[in-house]
Design a protein around this motif. Sequence first.
Motif, mmCIF file in Angstrom:
data_model
loop_
_atom_site.group_PDB
_atom_site.id
_atom_site.type_symbol
_atom_site.label_atom_id
_atom_site.label_comp_id
_atom_site.label_asym_id
_atom_site.label_seq_id
_atom_site.Cartn_x
_atom_site.Cartn_y
_atom_site.Cartn_z
ATOM 1 N N UNK A 1 86.824 -55.423 -43.172
ATOM 2 C CA UNK A 1 85.789 -56.300 -42.636
ATOM 3 C C UNK A 1 85.768 -56.145 -41.126
ATOM 4 N N UNK A 2 84.593 -55.870 -40.573
ATOM 5 C CA UNK A 2 84.449 -55.800 -39.121
ATOM 6 C C UNK A 2 83.175 -56.518 -38.710
ATOM 7 N N UNK A 3 83.118 -56.915 -37.463
ATOM 8 C CA UNK A 3 81.945 -57.641 -36.966
ATOM 9 C C UNK A 3 81.100 -56.793 -36.040
ATOM 10 N N UNK A 4 79.830 -57.163 -35.921
ATOM 11 C CA UNK A 4 78.937 -56.499 -34.965
ATOM 12 C C UNK A 4 78.079 -57.557 -34.299
ATOM 13 N N UNK A 5 78.042 -57.521 -32.970
ATOM 14 C CA UNK A 5 77.169 -58.385 -32.168
ATOM 15 C C UNK A 5 76.537 -57.508 -31.113
ATOM 16 N N UNK A 6 75.213 -57.430 -31.114
ATOM 17 C CA UNK A 6 74.512 -56.519 -30.214
ATOM 18 C C UNK A 6 74.854 -56.793 -28.752
ATOM 19 N N UNK B 1 76.164 -54.246 -45.146
ATOM 20 C CA UNK B 1 75.637 -54.830 -43.920
ATOM 21 C C UNK B 1 75.334 -56.293 -44.227
ATOM 22 N N UNK B 2 76.155 -57.171 -43.690
ATOM 23 C CA UNK B 2 76.210 -58.561 -44.129
ATOM 24 C C UNK B 2 75.639 -59.505 -43.076
ATOM 25 N N UNK B 3 74.487 -60.105 -43.385
ATOM 26 C CA UNK B 3 73.867 -61.080 -42.485
ATOM 27 C C UNK B 3 74.084 -62.508 -42.958
ATOM 28 N N UNK C 1 79.841 -57.406 -40.720
ATOM 29 C CA UNK C 1 79.232 -58.735 -40.681
ATOM 30 C C UNK C 1 78.541 -58.912 -39.331
ATOM 31 N N UNK C 2 77.209 -59.058 -39.373
ATOM 32 C CA UNK C 2 76.451 -59.171 -38.127
ATOM 33 C C UNK C 2 75.683 -60.470 -38.024
ATOM 34 N N UNK C 3 75.811 -61.331 -39.022
ATOM 35 C CA UNK C 3 75.108 -62.614 -39.001
ATOM 36 C C UNK C 3 75.796 -63.603 -39.911
#
Length: 347
Positions: free
Chosen positions: A279-284, A229-231, A252-254
Amino acid sequence: MTIQYPLANTGFALAMKEDQELPSSSRIELQTHQISALKPGEVLIKVLASPVNPSDLVYLLGKYGLPPENGKFVGFEASGIVVDANAGFYGKYLKGKRVAFSATPGLDGVWSQYAVTKANFCLPVRKELTDEQAATLIVNPCTSVCLVDRAKGLGAKAIVLNAAASQVGKGVIRYANMLGIKTIATVRSEANVSVLKQVGATEVLLTTATDYRKTLKDACHQHKATVLLDAVADKDTPEVMSCMPNGATAIVYGRLTETHDPVGGQFAVADLIFRRAKVEGFWLATYIAKASPLSVLRLSKKVQKLFADGVFQTDVKANVTFEQFAQALDYYADNKSSGKVILTPNG
């Protein structure tokens, strides 16, 4: 309470500056805007509390996922009382209720006395939650839950998280413990090692230690950590991934490096090809926009119950008024893990 429009509303607006070295406080200015009568779907909220998040700092630099709008009020989330509504049945239901809410893109932000947002961006909150907890309900706790749930869905028995002393990081550790998922937390400050051990992290590693990479690799393979969990992004993504077992996934969320460095994200191409790294991204914001109303309601109820049960909690460094906010903003920019700065615009 009868609202007379136009309504004068004071808050902090974005003052765009080209110099990236200027402090955050130089990128805002106190302004008064006029609120016109509500459009369909909108509610008016008297703001009780609004936190500063890392995403706010990135937005002030003009590097966030939403384009900066000079002169618009800043701030992504808050708690408050709905004082007027033009949003049908749900708006009538919300009127008079205390809610956690987020800003609507294109409208003013929420570092202000009042805020206008879409009714579906509001979540009624339990009475057990303080105004500060309610104000921090959406961005950090919901992100923590979504990240851990995604890791669980990927079959993770253990996860690595960087910037682990953040509010998201602490929430991840507590929630992962509930689900029986081990956590390997990395931090830059030695003072945070004991803090995260008390929170319940399985391992806490200091990134400045001379044997950091070896210790991280040993921990990842011992606990079979398959999700990062990558910020932080930048060089941290490939460095941590190189220490994890084959087939690991980075979420990657940040990009905390963007608060002081324009490099952005990097990853190891060889790991993607030969070690099956992903690698995938997350944005709430994207998650909520795509989720069904029922899914959002379930997420809200889950997070609020975790708050009420003491699993989640928000560390607050200071509650400040307009007069104290600029100084507190700069303090938070340099000391994110010490606790939230909460603006109380009507305090």
